[in-house]
Enzyme design. Structure first.
Site, PDB file in Angstrom:
ATOM      1  N   LYS A  34       0.842  -1.206   0.000  1.00 34.35           N
ATOM      2  CA  LYS A  34       0.000   0.000   0.000  1.00 34.35           C
ATOM      3  C   LYS A  34       0.874   1.251   0.000  1.00 34.35           C
ATOM      4  O   LYS A  34       2.069   1.172   0.328  1.00 34.35           O
ATOM      5  CB  LYS A  34      -0.908  -0.025   1.232  1.00 34.35           C
ATOM      6  CG  LYS A  34      -0.150  -0.165   2.539  1.00 34.35           C
ATOM      7  CD  LYS A  34      -1.086  -0.510   3.691  1.00 34.35           C
ATOM      8  CE  LYS A  34      -0.291  -0.650   4.978  1.00 34.35           C
ATOM      9  NZ  LYS A  34      -1.152  -1.017   6.108  1.00 34.35           N
ATOM     10  N   ARG A 126     -11.103  -0.845  13.998  1.00 33.58           N
ATOM     11  CA  ARG A 126     -10.999  -0.067  12.761  1.00 33.58           C
ATOM     12  C   ARG A 126     -11.931  -0.671  11.718  1.00 33.58           C
ATOM     13  O   ARG A 126     -12.773   0.010  11.165  1.00 33.58           O
ATOM     14  CB  ARG A 126      -9.543  -0.055  12.281  1.00 33.58           C
ATOM     15  CG  ARG A 126      -9.303   0.819  11.081  1.00 33.58           C
ATOM     16  CD  ARG A 126      -7.824   1.045  10.808  1.00 33.58           C
ATOM     17  NE  ARG A 126      -7.128  -0.146  10.312  1.00 33.58           N
ATOM     18  CZ  ARG A 126      -5.845  -0.141   9.940  1.00 33.58           C
ATOM     19  NH1 ARG A 126      -5.121   0.971  10.034  1.00 33.58           N
ATOM     20  NH2 ARG A 126      -5.267  -1.244   9.498  1.00 33.58           N
ATOM     21  N   HIS A 153      -6.077  -7.842  12.667  1.00 39.10           N
ATOM     22  CA  HIS A 153      -4.940  -6.920  12.682  1.00 39.10           C
ATOM     23  C   HIS A 153      -4.630  -6.551  14.127  1.00 39.10           C
ATOM     24  O   HIS A 153      -5.535  -6.204  14.897  1.00 39.10           O
ATOM     25  CB  HIS A 153      -5.294  -5.672  11.865  1.00 39.10           C
ATOM     26  CG  HIS A 153      -4.120  -4.772  11.597  1.00 39.10           C
ATOM     27  ND1 HIS A 153      -2.886  -5.241  11.210  1.00 39.10           N
ATOM     28  CD2 HIS A 153      -4.005  -3.421  11.639  1.00 39.10           C
ATOM     29  CE1 HIS A 153      -2.058  -4.216  11.033  1.00 39.10           C
ATOM     30  NE2 HIS A 153      -2.711  -3.100  11.294  1.00 39.10           N
ATOM     31  N   ARG A 205       1.811 -10.640   7.439  1.00 40.99           N
ATOM     32  CA  ARG A 205       1.737  -9.395   6.658  1.00 40.99           C
ATOM     33  C   ARG A 205       2.723  -8.338   7.159  1.00 40.99           C
ATOM     34  O   ARG A 205       2.312  -7.238   7.540  1.00 40.99           O
ATOM     35  CB  ARG A 205       0.322  -8.798   6.734  1.00 40.99           C
ATOM     36  CG  ARG A 205      -0.804  -9.720   6.334  1.00 40.99           C
ATOM     37  CD  ARG A 205      -2.128  -8.968   6.299  1.00 40.99           C
ATOM     38  NE  ARG A 205      -2.392  -8.232   7.526  1.00 40.99           N
ATOM     39  CZ  ARG A 205      -3.008  -8.718   8.598  1.00 40.99           C
ATOM     40  NH1 ARG A 205      -3.454  -9.968   8.612  1.00 40.99           N
ATOM     41  NH2 ARG A 205      -3.182  -7.966   9.664  1.00 40.99           N
ATOM     42  N   TYR A 248      15.486  30.582   4.742  1.00 42.57           N
ATOM     43  CA  TYR A 248      14.343  31.303   5.302  1.00 42.57           C
ATOM     44  C   TYR A 248      14.493  31.520   6.808  1.00 42.57           C
ATOM     45  O   TYR A 248      14.850  30.597   7.543  1.00 42.57           O
ATOM     46  CB  TYR A 248      13.053  30.507   5.063  1.00 42.57           C
ATOM     47  CG  TYR A 248      12.671  30.408   3.614  1.00 42.57           C
ATOM     48  CD1 TYR A 248      12.341  31.540   2.873  1.00 42.57           C
ATOM     49  CD2 TYR A 248      12.632  29.171   2.986  1.00 42.57           C
ATOM     50  CE1 TYR A 248      11.977  31.437   1.537  1.00 42.57           C
ATOM     51  CE2 TYR A 248      12.260  29.053   1.652  1.00 42.57           C
ATOM     52  CZ  TYR A 248      11.940  30.198   0.932  1.00 42.57           C
ATOM     53  OH  TYR A 248      11.581  30.094  -0.375  1.00 42.57           O
ATOM     54  N   CYS A 295      14.133  23.833   2.700  1.00 44.83           N
ATOM     55  CA  CYS A 295      13.129  24.486   1.836  1.00 44.83           C
ATOM     56  C   CYS A 295      12.276  23.430   1.123  1.00 44.83           C
ATOM     57  O   CYS A 295      12.495  22.233   1.269  1.00 44.83           O
ATOM     58  CB  CYS A 295      13.819  25.363   0.797  1.00 44.83           C
ATOM     59  SG  CYS A 295      14.996  26.544   1.477  1.00 44.83           S
ATOM     60  N   ASP A 297      12.155  22.731  -2.085  1.00 44.64           N
ATOM     61  CA  ASP A 297      12.819  22.053  -3.200  1.00 44.64           C
ATOM     62  C   ASP A 297      14.320  21.862  -3.002  1.00 44.64           C
ATOM     63  O   ASP A 297      14.956  21.217  -3.820  1.00 44.64           O
ATOM     64  CB  ASP A 297      12.638  22.877  -4.490  1.00 44.64           C
ATOM     65  CG  ASP A 297      11.222  23.390  -4.612  1.00 44.64           C
ATOM     66  OD1 ASP A 297      10.322  22.547  -4.724  1.00 44.64           O
ATOM     67  OD2 ASP A 297      11.027  24.622  -4.567  1.00 44.64           O
TER      68      ASP A 297
END
Ligand code: PLP
Length: 354
Positions: A34, A126, A153, A205, A248, A295, A297
């Site tokens: 997932k 859940r 689970h 799992r 920054y 930052c 990027d």
């Protein structure tokens, strides 16, 4: 255009982890893939594991992921771990996806050809049916020939105190023993590490553990290897003079003239902004400090005295540099968050040799 960052996945580290986990659990694995295989890249992880005997099949969380995975023709079963909407069930079932069910409504909506794993709620609260209801639904599904598996689970298998996990397993066994002919699974990664073999189980799992991470108190149970190494490119190198500030907010002031590399990776790529002030990167055998605010990027790195140039690739985290666990800790993140936060601009590359 070339990517500025790469997540390189070690096929051998992944195979190693899966072998260790499957051996410890004593059963084959239903590998959770997932969230783009915990950020590692779904297609790459399928390619690396499709031939492995330890991997019985794959588990996904979302119907879209199930469809994406089916399109990769994994040649192994796929289980959807959450409810499908009634209008998605036919298509998923046509794709060969095993559906999870936990309510009467879901059972009623099932197409005739669908095969399912019944989810038993033993304490996670859940999804799934409480044990008594699960017994009833299981009988209905078994009569219709649709019951392929039954599972639960664990909520707290990563807790050093395993009493609640044990209670969950007892409740599950109460249901599971009534359906001895179908697949049964309960353990996540922490469950495999904590309990090893569990009676009556046919699959396990492990998710995060498959990708190389164990809870702190279970780190010595198996020699797991982090699968992902994250690399990023230097965009430029420049001098910051004594007394000047970087990035920054001017959080960092140069105590003396400093060579700074601007690295083309930022928090939009999953390098946590919250690691500002603590983060370090491995450069030519040394740990070097990230300077000032990370930052979106880019981030700046102290490379004073090192031979670093624009275009160079640096290893931001990995098995042989800074462990991803450390980066997660600097950012106040769980490893789950760090890995699933690796962004779309980061190219996933499978390394079949290493
Ligand atoms: C995500 C998930 C797992 C894997 O959990 P890890 O903690 O990563 O081992 C197993 N089962 C279910 C139902 C899950 O949602």
């Amino acid at each position: 255009m070339q990517p500025r960052s790469r997540a390189v996945l070690s096929a051998s580290a992944l195979a190693h982890n899966l072998r260790e986990l499957s051996t410890r659990a004593g059963v084959p694995l239903l590998l959770p893939v997932k969230a783009d295989a915990y950020g590692h890249g779904l297609a790459q992880v399928i390619q690396a594991t499709r031939e492995l005997p330890e991997v019985w099949g794959y588990a996904v969380a979302m119907p879209l992921e199930a469809a994406e995975l089916a399109a990769l023709h994994p040649d192994k079963p796929v289980l959807l771990l959450t409810p499908a909407a009634p209008d998605e069930m036919q298509e998923l079932s046509d794709l060969g996806v095993l559906l999870q069910v936990g309510t009467q409504e879901e059972v009623d909506a099932l197409p005739g050809a669908a095969r399912v794993h019944l989810k038993v709620d033993t304490g996670m609260n859940r999804l799934g049916a409480r044990p008594e209801e699960a017994l009833r639904l299981g009988r209905v599904l078994a009569e219709r020939g649709q019951l392929a598996g039954i599972y639960t689970h664990l909520a707290s298998a990563d807790d050093p105190d395993l009493s609640s996990a044990r209670r969950q397993l007892e409740q599950f066994a109460h249901v599971q023993t009534q359906f001895p002919d179908v697949l049964a699974h309960a353990a996540n990664g922490a469950g495999v590490l904590s309990f090893g073999r569990l009676p009556g189980m046919s699959l396990a799992r492990p998710g995060l553990a498959s990708y190389g991470y164990a809870p702190e108190h279970l780190q010595d149970v198996l020699p797991l290897r982090p699968v992902m190494t994250l690399h990023a490119r230097v965009g430029a190198v420049h001098t910051v003079y004594a007394g000047e500030q970087v990035s920054y907010g001017g959080l960092w002031t140069a105590p003396h003239d400093t060579r700074a590399a601007t690295v083309q990776l930022g928090y939009a790529d999953g390098y946590p902004r919250s690691a500002t002030g603590q983060a370090q990167v491995w450069v030519q055998g040394e740990r070097r400090a990230v300077l000032g605010r990370i930052c979106m990027d880019q981030f700046m790195l102290d490379v004073t005295g090192l031979d670093v140039h624009a275009g160079d690739w640096l290893e931001v985290w990995g098995e042989h540099s800074v462990h991803p666990r450390e980066v997660a800790a600097w950012g106040g993140l769980a490893e789950y968050e760090l890995l699933t936060g690796v962004g779309r601009r980061v190219q996933r590359v499978l390394d079949s040799t290493g």
